[in-house]
Design a protein around this motif. Sequence first.
Motif, PDB file in Angstrom:
ATOM      1  N   GLU A   1       0.838  -1.195   0.000  1.00  0.00           N
ATOM      2  CA  GLU A   1       0.000   0.000   0.000  1.00  0.00           C
ATOM      3  C   GLU A   1       0.880   1.255   0.000  1.00  0.00           C
ATOM      4  O   GLU A   1       0.566   2.250  -0.642  1.00  0.00           O
ATOM      5  CB  GLU A   1      -0.903  -0.014   1.238  1.00  0.00           C
ATOM      6  CG  GLU A   1      -1.942   1.062   1.165  1.00  0.00           C
ATOM      7  CD  GLU A   1      -3.161   0.776   2.027  1.00  0.00           C
ATOM      8  OE1 GLU A   1      -3.077  -0.112   2.891  1.00  0.00           O
ATOM      9  OE2 GLU A   1      -4.175   1.452   1.814  1.00  0.00           O
ATOM     10  N   GLU A   2       2.021   1.164   0.715  1.00  0.00           N
ATOM     11  CA  GLU A   2       2.922   2.331   0.788  1.00  0.00           C
ATOM     12  C   GLU A   2       3.439   2.681  -0.606  1.00  0.00           C
ATOM     13  O   GLU A   2       3.534   3.843  -0.977  1.00  0.00           O
ATOM     14  CB  GLU A   2       4.142   2.059   1.693  1.00  0.00           C
ATOM     15  CG  GLU A   2       3.841   1.875   3.168  1.00  0.00           C
ATOM     16  CD  GLU A   2       3.167   0.528   3.456  1.00  0.00           C
ATOM     17  OE1 GLU A   2       3.679  -0.502   2.981  1.00  0.00           O
ATOM     18  OE2 GLU A   2       2.117   0.508   4.120  1.00  0.00           O
ATOM     19  N   SER A   3       3.789   1.657  -1.358  1.00  0.00           N
ATOM     20  CA  SER A   3       4.372   1.975  -2.668  1.00  0.00           C
ATOM     21  C   SER A   3       3.294   2.511  -3.617  1.00  0.00           C
ATOM     22  O   SER A   3       3.565   3.398  -4.430  1.00  0.00           O
ATOM     23  CB  SER A   3       5.167   0.800  -3.220  1.00  0.00           C
ATOM     24  OG  SER A   3       4.468   0.078  -4.127  1.00  0.00           O
ATOM     25  N   LEU A   4       2.062   2.021  -3.492  1.00  0.00           N
ATOM     26  CA  LEU A   4       0.971   2.608  -4.292  1.00  0.00           C
ATOM     27  C   LEU A   4       0.732   4.051  -3.845  1.00  0.00           C
ATOM     28  O   LEU A   4       0.563   4.958  -4.670  1.00  0.00           O
ATOM     29  CB  LEU A   4      -0.308   1.775  -4.140  1.00  0.00           C
ATOM     30  CG  LEU A   4      -1.567   2.339  -4.808  1.00  0.00           C
ATOM     31  CD1 LEU A   4      -1.352   2.617  -6.291  1.00  0.00           C
ATOM     32  CD2 LEU A   4      -2.744   1.386  -4.650  1.00  0.00           C
ATOM     33  N   PHE A   5       0.788   4.268  -2.536  1.00  0.00           N
ATOM     34  CA  PHE A   5       0.575   5.620  -2.015  1.00  0.00           C
ATOM     35  C   PHE A   5       1.657   6.566  -2.557  1.00  0.00           C
ATOM     36  O   PHE A   5       1.379   7.698  -2.950  1.00  0.00           O
ATOM     37  CB  PHE A   5       0.586   5.601  -0.481  1.00  0.00           C
ATOM     38  CG  PHE A   5       0.376   6.962   0.109  1.00  0.00           C
ATOM     39  CD1 PHE A   5      -0.889   7.551   0.090  1.00  0.00           C
ATOM     40  CD2 PHE A   5       1.436   7.677   0.648  1.00  0.00           C
ATOM     41  CE1 PHE A   5      -1.084   8.829   0.604  1.00  0.00           C
ATOM     42  CE2 PHE A   5       1.250   8.952   1.162  1.00  0.00           C
ATOM     43  CZ  PHE A   5      -0.013   9.528   1.138  1.00  0.00           C
ATOM     44  N   ALA A   6       2.899   6.070  -2.611  1.00  0.00           N
ATOM     45  CA  ALA A   6       3.999   6.912  -3.107  1.00  0.00           C
ATOM     46  C   ALA A   6       3.770   7.327  -4.563  1.00  0.00           C
ATOM     47  O   ALA A   6       4.270   8.360  -5.013  1.00  0.00           O
ATOM     48  CB  ALA A   6       5.326   6.164  -2.973  1.00  0.00           C
ATOM     49  N   ALA A   7       3.008   6.512  -5.297  1.00  0.00           N
ATOM     50  CA  ALA A   7       2.754   6.834  -6.715  1.00  0.00           C
ATOM     51  C   ALA A   7       1.463   7.624  -6.902  1.00  0.00           C
ATOM     52  O   ALA A   7       1.099   7.966  -8.030  1.00  0.00           O
ATOM     53  CB  ALA A   7       2.678   5.539  -7.523  1.00  0.00           C
ATOM     54  N   SER A   8       0.764   7.939  -5.793  1.00  0.00           N
ATOM     55  CA  SER A   8      -0.586   8.496  -5.943  1.00  0.00           C
ATOM     56  C   SER A   8      -0.585   9.882  -6.597  1.00  0.00           C
ATOM     57  O   SER A   8      -1.501  10.215  -7.350  1.00  0.00           O
ATOM     58  CB  SER A   8      -1.316   8.518  -4.602  1.00  0.00           C
ATOM     59  OG  SER A   8      -0.557   9.251  -3.685  1.00  0.00           O
ATOM     60  N   THR A   9       0.460  10.687  -6.355  1.00  0.00           N
ATOM     61  CA  THR A   9       0.489  12.019  -6.986  1.00  0.00           C
ATOM     62  C   THR A   9       0.582  11.873  -8.507  1.00  0.00           C
ATOM     63  O   THR A   9      -0.057  12.620  -9.260  1.00  0.00           O
ATOM     64  CB  THR A   9       1.724  12.819  -6.494  1.00  0.00           C
ATOM     65  OG1 THR A   9       1.945  12.511  -5.138  1.00  0.00           O
ATOM     66  CG2 THR A   9       1.552  14.292  -6.669  1.00  0.00           C
TER      67      THR A   9
END
Length: 416
Positions: free
Chosen positions: A148-156
């Motif tokens: 989830e963290e890595s998806l969050f890092a790509a959210s922008t």
Amino acid sequence: MNNPSVDAVVIGSGIIGAMAAHYLQQDGRSVMMIERGEVSRGASSGNAGILAFPEIIPIAAPGTIWKAPKWLLDPLGPLSLPPSYALAMVPWLWRFWRAGARAAFNRTVEVNAKMMPLARSEMLRVIGRTGLEKMVSRTGTLDLYDSEESLFAASTDWEAKRNAGFEFNRVGRSEIETLQPGLAPQFRHGIFTPDGLQVCDPYDFTKALVDHAISCGASLRIGEVTRIEPTASGARVALSDGAAFEAKTVVLAGGAWSKSVAASLGDYAPLETERGYNTTLPPGAFPLQRQLYFNDHGFVVTPLSSGIRVGGAVELGGLNLPPNYKRSEAMLKKAKAFLPALKTEGGRQWMGFRPSMPDCLPVISPSSATSAVIYAFGHGHLGLTQSAATGRLVADLAARRQPALPIEPFRIGRFR
Ligand SMILES: Cc1cc2nc3c(=O)[nH]c(=O)nc-3n(C[C@H](O)[C@H](O)[C@H](O)COP(=O)(O)OP(=O)(O)OC[C@H]3O[C@@H](n4cnc5c(N)ncnc54)[C@H](O)[C@@H]3O)c2cc1C
């Protein structure tokens, strides 16, 4: 002695040369393509086949350079810089770093947000005009993240894509299982782009476009162009076998090899290559439903008519070092871990040269020496995706029409 005279010369029979030839023909121009090797067997033959129109985020981004050391420490990781080529890469890496500064990055995103809709609409037009619909599939793209963290890092980045008009859905484990049965249980976070397009095989697609141009009257000359010179009525193209041609328009679409030919006209392009690797497994190696992009590992698995292609990676190794197929093997090993039923036997390995500019934008521009010569190279990771838009812009420049997009960001002189 007078040189034979032709209307328009296109140097290179990759996807960019093929599209340039097609668009010039649409304007009624008579085209001769010049290719030094086997037709369409450059980078355009072995890529992943993805029409990645939502990909407006350049690799030169704030933070990329700080992630690089971690990737470089893994000898078979997604990025490598062979020590024997490291010094030669310094000027390119310096420009790449500057292109990743926030203001420059934002400008590139803006340019891409205009370029990609044109790329999409022109590609659909070409496909319709040439009858190549059967070579394109619309099964969508599944981007997978390890956590989830890595998806969050790509959210922008995903938000920027949404703002540019691209649609996608966030998906969890149950949707992932439906979209692609057989994925390892660690993949619980993803993004599905339903409109994701791909060509069924990039070589077949490129070659079909070249064949189409030939069926519409283009000629094909095998030979290596060594230099171009301005003339009173256009330009003179000289080949290594001693032949030369005069043309009203010359398009240089030589992919990763374009730098020295542009230099013969006095133009400097900081063009390097990001070498990429893959393995194409026989059809039936896995019941793959659609392209899968493993974002945290820098590789993609694509279903092609010729088989299942597992590939990606970036090796900043120039044009002359021998390939290191351990990179293909490393990605295949990971793919097997992520898709446990994947049959990894009988694959064909390949290495290709992405033609890459440090600011992640192509050169689509008249030469500074003469407007009769138009450059179309340096498309990096997105040459197939941006090929039709490039063909359109080349034809606009050749016809001295208002280009479909402002070409300032693509000018050769931006690196002076
Ligand atoms: C592993 C990998 C995966 C990729 N995946 C994708 C993807 O999914 N989607 C996407 O959009 N892009 C992808 N790309 C990028 C894409 O393949 C390239 O950007 C694109 O193919 C470049 O096309 P081109 O026509 O400029 O170059 P090329 O296809 O390399 O063609 C250039 C041609 O010019 C000829 N030539 C060069 N110099 C001369 C000369 N002096 N005289 C005569 N002929 C000459 C060469 O022989 C060659 O045939 C990928 C690339 C790699 C390596």
